[in-house]
Design a protein around this motif. Sequence first.
Motif, PDB file in Angstrom:
ATOM      1  N   TRP A 193       0.838  -1.203   0.000  1.00 58.29           N
ATOM      2  CA  TRP A 193       0.000   0.000   0.000  1.00 58.29           C
ATOM      3  C   TRP A 193       0.877   1.258   0.000  1.00 58.29           C
ATOM      4  O   TRP A 193       0.621   2.202  -0.759  1.00 58.29           O
ATOM      5  CB  TRP A 193      -0.909   0.009   1.221  1.00 58.29           C
ATOM      6  CG  TRP A 193      -1.709   1.263   1.350  1.00 58.29           C
ATOM      7  CD1 TRP A 193      -2.924   1.530   0.801  1.00 58.29           C
ATOM      8  CD2 TRP A 193      -1.339   2.451   2.067  1.00 58.29           C
ATOM      9  NE1 TRP A 193      -3.342   2.789   1.112  1.00 58.29           N
ATOM     10  CE2 TRP A 193      -2.381   3.392   1.888  1.00 58.29           C
ATOM     11  CE3 TRP A 193      -0.232   2.814   2.830  1.00 58.29           C
ATOM     12  CZ2 TRP A 193      -2.343   4.660   2.456  1.00 58.29           C
ATOM     13  CZ3 TRP A 193      -0.190   4.076   3.391  1.00 58.29           C
ATOM     14  CH2 TRP A 193      -1.238   4.992   3.198  1.00 58.29           C
ATOM     15  N   ALA A 194       1.914   1.271   0.841  1.00 54.15           N
ATOM     16  CA  ALA A 194       2.797   2.433   0.922  1.00 54.15           C
ATOM     17  C   ALA A 194       3.553   2.657  -0.380  1.00 54.15           C
ATOM     18  O   ALA A 194       3.758   3.802  -0.808  1.00 54.15           O
ATOM     19  CB  ALA A 194       3.781   2.266   2.081  1.00 54.15           C
ATOM     20  N   LEU A 195       3.952   1.580  -1.037  1.00 53.62           N
ATOM     21  CA  LEU A 195       4.653   1.706  -2.313  1.00 53.62           C
ATOM     22  C   LEU A 195       3.754   2.310  -3.385  1.00 53.62           C
ATOM     23  O   LEU A 195       4.237   2.869  -4.379  1.00 53.62           O
ATOM     24  CB  LEU A 195       5.159   0.336  -2.779  1.00 53.62           C
ATOM     25  CG  LEU A 195       6.374  -0.219  -2.026  1.00 53.62           C
ATOM     26  CD1 LEU A 195       6.654  -1.649  -2.457  1.00 53.62           C
ATOM     27  CD2 LEU A 195       7.605   0.663  -2.253  1.00 53.62           C
ATOM     28  N   ALA A 202       0.906   4.465  -2.426  1.00 54.01           N
ATOM     29  CA  ALA A 202       0.417   5.759  -1.950  1.00 54.01           C
ATOM     30  C   ALA A 202       1.505   6.825  -1.867  1.00 54.01           C
ATOM     31  O   ALA A 202       1.265   7.987  -2.224  1.00 54.01           O
ATOM     32  CB  ALA A 202      -0.246   5.587  -0.578  1.00 54.01           C
ATOM     33  N   VAL A 203       2.679   6.460  -1.397  1.00 49.89           N
ATOM     34  CA  VAL A 203       3.735   7.461  -1.172  1.00 49.89           C
ATOM     35  C   VAL A 203       4.168   8.140  -2.472  1.00 49.89           C
ATOM     36  O   VAL A 203       4.248   9.382  -2.529  1.00 49.89           O
ATOM     37  CB  VAL A 203       4.934   6.835  -0.431  1.00 49.89           C
ATOM     38  CG1 VAL A 203       6.111   7.817  -0.384  1.00 49.89           C
ATOM     39  CG2 VAL A 203       4.530   6.439   0.986  1.00 49.89           C
ATOM     40  N   PRO A 204       4.447   7.392  -3.557  1.00 44.83           N
ATOM     41  CA  PRO A 204       4.808   8.083  -4.806  1.00 44.83           C
ATOM     42  C   PRO A 204       3.705   9.004  -5.318  1.00 44.83           C
ATOM     43  O   PRO A 204       3.995  10.091  -5.837  1.00 44.83           O
ATOM     44  CB  PRO A 204       5.068   6.927  -5.785  1.00 44.83           C
ATOM     45  CG  PRO A 204       5.443   5.779  -4.918  1.00 44.83           C
ATOM     46  CD  PRO A 204       4.601   5.934  -3.693  1.00 44.83           C
ATOM     47  N   GLY A 224       1.542  10.599  -3.485  1.00 42.43           N
ATOM     48  CA  GLY A 224       1.576  11.772  -2.621  1.00 42.43           C
ATOM     49  C   GLY A 224       2.720  12.705  -2.971  1.00 42.43           C
ATOM     50  O   GLY A 224       2.559  13.933  -2.993  1.00 42.43           O
ATOM     51  N   ILE A 225       3.886  12.136  -3.251  1.00 47.41           N
ATOM     52  CA  ILE A 225       5.051  12.949  -3.622  1.00 47.41           C
ATOM     53  C   ILE A 225       4.790  13.701  -4.924  1.00 47.41           C
ATOM     54  O   ILE A 225       5.066  14.904  -5.037  1.00 47.41           O
ATOM     55  CB  ILE A 225       6.297  12.065  -3.741  1.00 47.41           C
ATOM     56  CG1 ILE A 225       6.717  11.549  -2.359  1.00 47.41           C
ATOM     57  CG2 ILE A 225       7.450  12.833  -4.393  1.00 47.41           C
ATOM     58  CD1 ILE A 225       7.838  10.526  -2.391  1.00 47.41           C
ATOM     59  N   TYR A 232      -5.459   5.464   0.192  1.00 47.37           N
ATOM     60  CA  TYR A 232      -4.343   5.559  -0.742  1.00 47.37           C
ATOM     61  C   TYR A 232      -4.379   6.885  -1.494  1.00 47.37           C
ATOM     62  O   TYR A 232      -3.342   7.392  -1.945  1.00 47.37           O
ATOM     63  CB  TYR A 232      -4.383   4.372  -1.714  1.00 47.37           C
ATOM     64  CG  TYR A 232      -4.146   4.687  -3.163  1.00 47.37           C
ATOM     65  CD1 TYR A 232      -2.852   4.792  -3.674  1.00 47.37           C
ATOM     66  CD2 TYR A 232      -5.218   4.890  -4.042  1.00 47.37           C
ATOM     67  CE1 TYR A 232      -2.645   5.088  -5.026  1.00 47.37           C
ATOM     68  CE2 TYR A 232      -5.011   5.179  -5.377  1.00 47.37           C
ATOM     69  CZ  TYR A 232      -3.727   5.285  -5.867  1.00 47.37           C
ATOM     70  OH  TYR A 232      -3.519   5.577  -7.190  1.00 47.37           O
ATOM     71  N   VAL A 271      -3.965   9.835  -1.067  1.00 43.52           N
ATOM     72  CA  VAL A 271      -3.356  10.949  -0.343  1.00 43.52           C
ATOM     73  C   VAL A 271      -3.124  12.137  -1.272  1.00 43.52           C
ATOM     74  O   VAL A 271      -2.966  13.268  -0.812  1.00 43.52           O
ATOM     75  CB  VAL A 271      -2.022  10.530   0.311  1.00 43.52           C
ATOM     76  CG1 VAL A 271      -2.262   9.537   1.427  1.00 43.52           C
ATOM     77  CG2 VAL A 271      -1.066   9.939  -0.728  1.00 43.52           C
ATOM     78  N   HIS A 272      -3.121  11.882  -2.572  1.00 46.01           N
ATOM     79  CA  HIS A 272      -2.965  12.954  -3.555  1.00 46.01           C
ATOM     80  C   HIS A 272      -4.284  13.692  -3.785  1.00 46.01           C
ATOM     81  O   HIS A 272      -4.296  14.755  -4.406  1.00 46.01           O
ATOM     82  CB  HIS A 272      -2.440  12.392  -4.873  1.00 46.01           C
ATOM     83  CG  HIS A 272      -3.241  11.235  -5.398  1.00 46.01           C
ATOM     84  ND1 HIS A 272      -3.244   9.995  -4.789  1.00 46.01           N
ATOM     85  CD2 HIS A 272      -4.057  11.118  -6.485  1.00 46.01           C
ATOM     86  CE1 HIS A 272      -4.032   9.175  -5.469  1.00 46.01           C
ATOM     87  NE2 HIS A 272      -4.540   9.833  -6.491  1.00 46.01           N
TER      88      HIS A 272
END
Length: 260
Positions: free
Chosen positions: A14-16, A18-20, A22-23, A206, A208-209
């Motif tokens: 999930w982090a792999l 969501a994080v990109p 968001g960035i 997910y 977050v963007h």
Amino acid sequence: MSEQYSLAKILGIWALAAVPMGILGWLVFPLVAPDFDSDPLGSGVTRVVLLTLGLIWLFVLSMIIVRREEGDLRWATLKRRLRLNTPREPATGVPRARLWLWVVPFLVAIVVVELALRSAIQSAWVSVFPFLAEPQGYSFDVIFQSQEILARLEGAWWFFALFVISAVFNTILGEEFLFRGVLLPRMEGVFGRWSWVANGVLFGIYHVHLPWGMLDNILTGLLYTYPAYRYRSTWMSIILHSAQSVYFAFLVLGVVLGLA
């Protein structure tokens, strides 16, 4: 039951995803986008391009995971691992074409949420979490609200092509392959019969963007996920998720043809 993921692995995947996103949405976009006040079209297109790159990464991530787990990326392997098959009877596992009809009531529910309730849901969400409100220049809707921009897009087939590419990776190859194809079949070991709920919630947060739409995406995520879970077919969630792409494709096509 196939080999199941641990909670740590579920959250790691999930982090792999969501994080990109968001960035790209919160760090890269403000650095590279044109000034919204002077060029709202350029700003909107830049955001779409960046988020499309993030969605392409979701597809690549899905393929990396399948390749590592299964050893190859043949179509037969992808069909089996990602459940790209005819819906199956929950009790027997026998494929039944008539189960496709279950798409209809879920599609109606999604239309109600997206068209009738979306604005109210997002307003309620932002009223509770005002710091998640949508900043100026982050909405794609501005393109459809400006006659000047609509005039500039008449005959702009590159704009339609960009939308199609983004939509394909959004509602099929990116989000659906990863959440309903890769993750959902491997979440029952942790969440049991509630794995579809966990998957829908993870899908929502997910985003977050697009934090102003998290609650809306959780609700639609649950509607996408349940039939894919119950009938063991990712095609069902792909159809449901892609309905919005078809709707917006006609809107964008109308803009390009000068009908808006």
